[in-house]
Design a protein around this motif. Sequence first.
Motif, short mmCIF file in Angstrom:
data_model
loop_
_atom_site.label_atom_id
_atom_site.label_comp_id
_atom_site.label_asym_id
_atom_site.label_seq_id
_atom_site.Cartn_x
_atom_site.Cartn_y
_atom_site.Cartn_z
N ILE A 278 1.11 -1.21 0.20
CA ILE A 278 -0.02 -0.04 0.01
C ILE A 278 0.85 1.15 -0.02
CG2 ILE A 278 -0.09 0.20 2.53
CD1 ILE A 278 -2.98 0.92 2.23
N GLN A 279 0.64 2.36 -0.72
CA GLN A 279 1.59 3.45 -0.89
C GLN A 279 1.15 4.47 0.21
OE1 GLN A 279 0.71 3.98 -5.13
NE2 GLN A 279 3.28 3.61 -5.30
N SER A 280 1.24 3.89 1.51
CA SER A 280 0.99 4.86 2.36
C SER A 280 1.60 4.03 3.88
CB SER A 280 -0.54 5.35 2.84
OG SER A 280 -1.18 4.12 3.29
N GLN A 281 1.23 4.40 4.98
CA GLN A 281 1.66 3.69 6.19
C GLN A 281 0.26 2.91 6.47
OE1 GLN A 281 4.33 4.22 7.91
NE2 GLN A 281 4.77 5.56 6.35
N THR A 282 0.93 1.35 6.63
CA THR A 282 -0.15 0.43 6.60
C THR A 282 0.06 -0.06 8.07
OG1 THR A 282 0.66 -0.09 4.30
CG2 THR A 282 -0.55 -2.01 5.57
N GLY A 283 -1.31 -0.53 8.36
CA GLY A 283 -1.63 -1.06 9.79
C GLY A 283 -2.44 -2.37 9.32
N TYR A 284 -2.17 -3.48 10.19
CA TYR A 284 -2.92 -4.44 10.25
C TYR A 284 -3.52 -4.88 11.41
CZ TYR A 284 -0.24 -5.54 6.07
OH TYR A 284 0.37 -5.30 4.68
N ILE A 285 -4.85 -5.18 11.64
CA ILE A 285 -5.69 -5.34 12.74
C ILE A 285 -6.34 -6.88 12.61
CG2 ILE A 285 -7.46 -4.61 14.24
CD1 ILE A 285 -7.28 -1.99 12.78
N LEU A 286 -5.95 -7.67 13.84
CA LEU A 286 -6.30 -8.96 14.10
C LEU A 286 -7.75 -9.04 14.58
CD1 LEU A 286 -5.88 -12.02 13.66
CD2 LEU A 286 -4.71 -11.98 16.25
N TYR A 287 -8.62 -9.65 14.05
CA TYR A 287 -9.90 -9.60 14.53
C TYR A 287 -10.54 -11.17 15.08
CZ TYR A 287 -11.57 -5.07 13.06
OH TYR A 287 -11.78 -3.48 12.73
N SER B 63 -2.56 -4.07 15.34
CA SER B 63 -1.83 -5.43 15.69
C SER B 63 -0.34 -5.37 15.26
CB SER B 63 -2.49 -6.35 15.17
OG SER B 63 -3.85 -6.60 15.58
N THR B 64 -0.23 -4.92 13.85
CA THR B 64 1.38 -4.76 13.50
C THR B 64 1.30 -3.95 12.35
OG1 THR B 64 3.20 -6.10 12.74
CG2 THR B 64 1.05 -6.68 11.82
N ALA B 65 2.34 -3.47 12.02
CA ALA B 65 2.42 -2.27 10.97
C ALA B 65 3.39 -2.73 10.05
CB ALA B 65 2.61 -0.96 11.52
N ALA B 66 3.19 -1.93 8.91
CA ALA B 66 4.39 -1.79 7.78
C ALA B 66 4.61 -0.52 7.29
CB ALA B 66 4.12 -2.73 6.81
N GLY B 67 5.85 -0.36 6.72
CA GLY B 67 6.03 1.18 6.29
C GLY B 67 5.46 1.36 5.02
N SER B 68 5.64 2.61 4.50
CA SER B 68 5.44 2.75 3.01
C SER B 68 6.06 2.11 2.14
CB SER B 68 5.41 4.36 2.74
OG SER B 68 4.75 4.49 1.39
N SER B 69 5.54 1.19 1.45
CA SER B 69 6.16 0.51 0.43
C SER B 69 5.38 -0.05 -1.11
CB SER B 69 6.51 -1.11 0.95
OG SER B 69 7.08 -1.83 0.06
N ALA B 70 5.94 0.76 -2.00
CA ALA B 70 5.19 0.64 -3.17
C ALA B 70 5.39 -0.74 -3.91
CB ALA B 70 5.78 1.73 -4.17
N TYR B 71 6.48 -1.67 -3.22
CA TYR B 71 6.86 -2.75 -4.08
C TYR B 71 6.44 -4.13 -3.33
CZ TYR B 71 9.24 0.28 -7.27
OH TYR B 71 9.37 1.19 -8.07
N GLY B 72 6.00 -3.79 -1.99
CA GLY B 72 5.19 -4.70 -1.09
C GLY B 72 6.41 -5.14 -0.03
N GLU B 73 5.97 -5.82 0.87
CA GLU B 73 6.74 -6.44 1.92
C GLU B 73 5.85 -7.55 2.97
OE1 GLU B 73 7.92 -3.05 4.37
OE2 GLU B 73 5.95 -2.62 4.86
N ILE C 15 -6.79 -4.53 6.71
CA ILE C 15 -5.53 -3.49 6.57
C ILE C 15 -6.16 -2.27 6.64
CG2 ILE C 15 -4.30 -2.91 4.59
CD1 ILE C 15 -4.10 -5.80 3.63
N LEU C 16 -5.43 -1.50 7.16
CA LEU C 16 -5.65 0.08 7.47
C LEU C 16 -5.03 0.80 6.60
CD1 LEU C 16 -7.07 1.33 10.62
CD2 LEU C 16 -4.46 2.16 10.18
N ASN C 17 -5.58 1.94 6.13
CA ASN C 17 -4.90 3.12 5.69
C ASN C 17 -4.84 4.28 6.92
OD1 ASN C 17 -4.13 5.26 3.95
ND2 ASN C 17 -6.34 5.51 3.02
N GLY C 18 -3.74 4.82 7.16
CA GLY C 18 -3.75 5.97 8.04
C GLY C 18 -3.47 7.23 7.49
N GLU C 19 -3.45 7.36 6.12
CA GLU C 19 -3.16 8.44 5.42
C GLU C 19 -4.62 9.37 5.19
OE1 GLU C 19 -0.12 9.59 4.37
OE2 GLU C 19 0.66 7.87 5.54
N ASN C 20 -4.12 10.90 4.65
CA ASN C 20 -5.30 11.61 4.47
C ASN C 20 -5.73 11.46 2.89
OD1 ASN C 20 -5.80 12.28 6.98
ND2 ASN C 20 -4.13 13.74 7.00
#
Length: 163
Positions: free
Chosen positions: A63-72, A92-102, A124-129
Amino acid sequence: QWIGAVSRSGGILQVVSTTKTDTWSASLGAGVTSSEVTGFTASVTPSSTSSKILVTATITGAIQSQTGYILYRDGSPMNYRGDAAGSRTRVSTAAGSSAYGESVTFNYLDSPATTASTTYSLRILNGENATVTAYLNRNPVSDGDAAYSWRAASTITVMEIAG
């Protein structure tokens, strides 16, 4: 005197795993918005209310923004999130901005205290404006038929541990 009984506490009683090999994407609106990853759940029916459930997951996303993942669990966010702090979003956990995936991997030991069927899922969460598109198991920049356009797999596994 020797006691012949062996405690089953801590033993693995059952394992359920779902591997998602197809791709997934969702448009996530501006602000703190999220979307459940379809086809990425694992359900288990604990044999005892004292059982623990070990949830493990490996997610390959982009995702081309700050990504968060939340376990439900059963449609509600789990307590497996960071502490509340002002306006910060609990994930629950997060990933940085990555256009190429991680890939992100996590483990969590849950105590559902139930013998009812219990379903674990991920959002998957988008925290950007700004509105962004989130992807799972594919290259978000170029999905053309070429060697550099990768495809991946993601997995979620739940294990019942005797309490």
